[in-house]
Design a protein around this motif. Structure first.
Motif, PDB file in Angstrom:
ATOM      1  N   GLY A 243      38.391  40.134  25.762  1.00 16.51           N
ATOM      2  CA  GLY A 243      38.360  38.883  25.000  1.00 16.51           C
ATOM      3  C   GLY A 243      39.339  37.844  25.493  1.00 16.51           C
ATOM      4  N   ALA A 244      39.832  38.006  26.725  1.00 16.17           N
ATOM      5  CA  ALA A 244      40.811  37.065  27.286  1.00 16.17           C
ATOM      6  C   ALA A 244      40.174  36.250  28.409  1.00 16.17           C
ATOM      7  N   LEU A 245      40.808  35.123  28.726  1.00 17.82           N
ATOM      8  CA  LEU A 245      40.338  34.284  29.823  1.00 17.82           C
ATOM      9  C   LEU A 245      40.732  34.915  31.158  1.00 17.82           C
ATOM     10  N   PRO A 246      40.046  34.562  32.242  1.00 18.13           N
ATOM     11  CA  PRO A 246      40.393  35.101  33.566  1.00 18.13           C
ATOM     12  C   PRO A 246      41.833  34.806  33.956  1.00 18.13           C
ATOM     13  N   TYR A 247      42.352  35.626  34.870  1.00 18.95           N
ATOM     14  CA  TYR A 247      43.741  35.497  35.310  1.00 18.95           C
ATOM     15  C   TYR A 247      44.024  34.095  35.844  1.00 18.95           C
TER      16      TYR A 247
END
Length: 324
Positions: A243-247
């Motif tokens: 559920g996180a944005l890309p690095y």
């Protein structure tokens, strides 16, 4: 012994007989019974304390797959043996119902290269190995130069996938193109077929080969990396599953990257965390895709480098202005 008990005991002919025959023997017998009772009680209490200690005093903190930090009794812990096939199948299926898309605003990129550094750190790459790189572009001598981050375009019609002879690289239903390094034979057909030069080849042992030795292969992170195989941008598939944005998107200090779900018609800026309407963002800013004439249908859109907030020549000399 209470008076009532004594009266009751006196009514029992057997006890009376014992009392009359030998009070000392009676007391001795009572003493043995009492000691046994105390010993039994002590054993029970000791067992209680042990059980109590097991449940409350010997707990450990565990981070679950859905990012919950929980306490579990230590005695209930069991060794976990991951199933590589499960991870591979999950990696090939992708995240149902999603259609990931990236938008790169060229007017905001000032070559901070935080995206590059974050990507290399996550995927255990050397400083000269890239899943994403920032290029210096200039359309003509009469137009200003600008910086352009270039990751894999995750095409909907990917030529790299169709040429792979062993099905090592594949397109997921959520739009991401991945590589299975357990299947890759290093033929490099995919590198030759990619019009965006978005892939790299491990000619030497990967940077963290020794540190990653024995680790379970994560197809969504492409770690451990493997000598003699292909690697490339993964849209941070492992982060999306959490559920996180890309690095790269999260690391940018200048608001260059938007990322989101085309099915929801919404993308989020990795710096400001503002979520905007995808179609409006593309239409109002004249978005385009690289080499659209090839019919590859990239899932990466670019916003033209207009109204830039900094000078290209002085971009690297100025301190990076972080947006909040």
């Amino acid at each position: 012994m209470s008076k009532k008990d004594k009266e009751k005991s006196s009514e029992d002919p057997k006890i009376d007989e014992i009392l009359e025959s030998s009070r000392r023997d009676f007391l001795k017998k009572v003493g043995i019974v009492g000691a046994a009772s105390v010993a039994g009680a002590a054993a029970i209490y000791s067992g209680y304390r042990y059980e109590h200690a097991k449940s409350d005093g010997e707990s450990v903190k565990v981070l679950t797959e859905d990012n919950r930090l929980v306490l579990i009794p230590k005695d209930q812990m069991k060794d976990y043996k991951p199933d590589p096939k499960r991870l591979l199948l999950r990696g090939r299926d992708g995240i149902k119902g999603k259609k990931w898309v990236m938008i790169i605003d060229l007017s905001k990129c000032r070559n901070a290269r935080k995206c590059v550094n974050a990507c290399q750190g996550a995927h255990h790459l050397r400083p000269y190995e890239y899943h994403i790189n920032t290029l210096q572009m200039q359309e003509s001598v009469n137009t200003p130069a600008y910086h352009m981050p270039k990751p894999c375009q995750h095409c909907d019609n990917p030529p790299c996938v169709s040429v792979c002879p062993v099905d090592a690289t594949f397109k997921r239903q959520d739009g991401i193109v991945l590589i299975d390094n357990e299947r890759c034979i290093g033929c490099r057909f995919c590198m030759a077929a990619c019009p965006y030069s978005a892939r790299m080849f491990h000619w030497q042992e990967p940077l963290a080969a020794e540190a990653d030795k024995g680790k379970e292969y994560d197809i969504e992170l492409n770690v451990p990396q493997k000598k003699g195989t292909i690697s490339k941008c993964l849209f941070s598939a492992d982060r999306l599953r959490e559920g996180a944005l890309p690095y790269c998107v999260s690391a940018c200090p200048n608001g260059v990257f938007y990322f989101g779900d085309e099915n929801e018609n919404a993308v989020t800026n990795g710096t400001t965390k503002e979520t905007v309407n995808l179609k409006e963002l593309l239409e109002k800013n004249g978005a385009y895709r690289l080499m659209a004439e090839l019919g590859t249908k990239p899932r990466v859109y670019y916003l033209p480098p207009k109204n830039r907030i900094f000078d290209f020549e002085k971009g690297e000399e100025q301190e990076y202005k972080e947006l909040t």
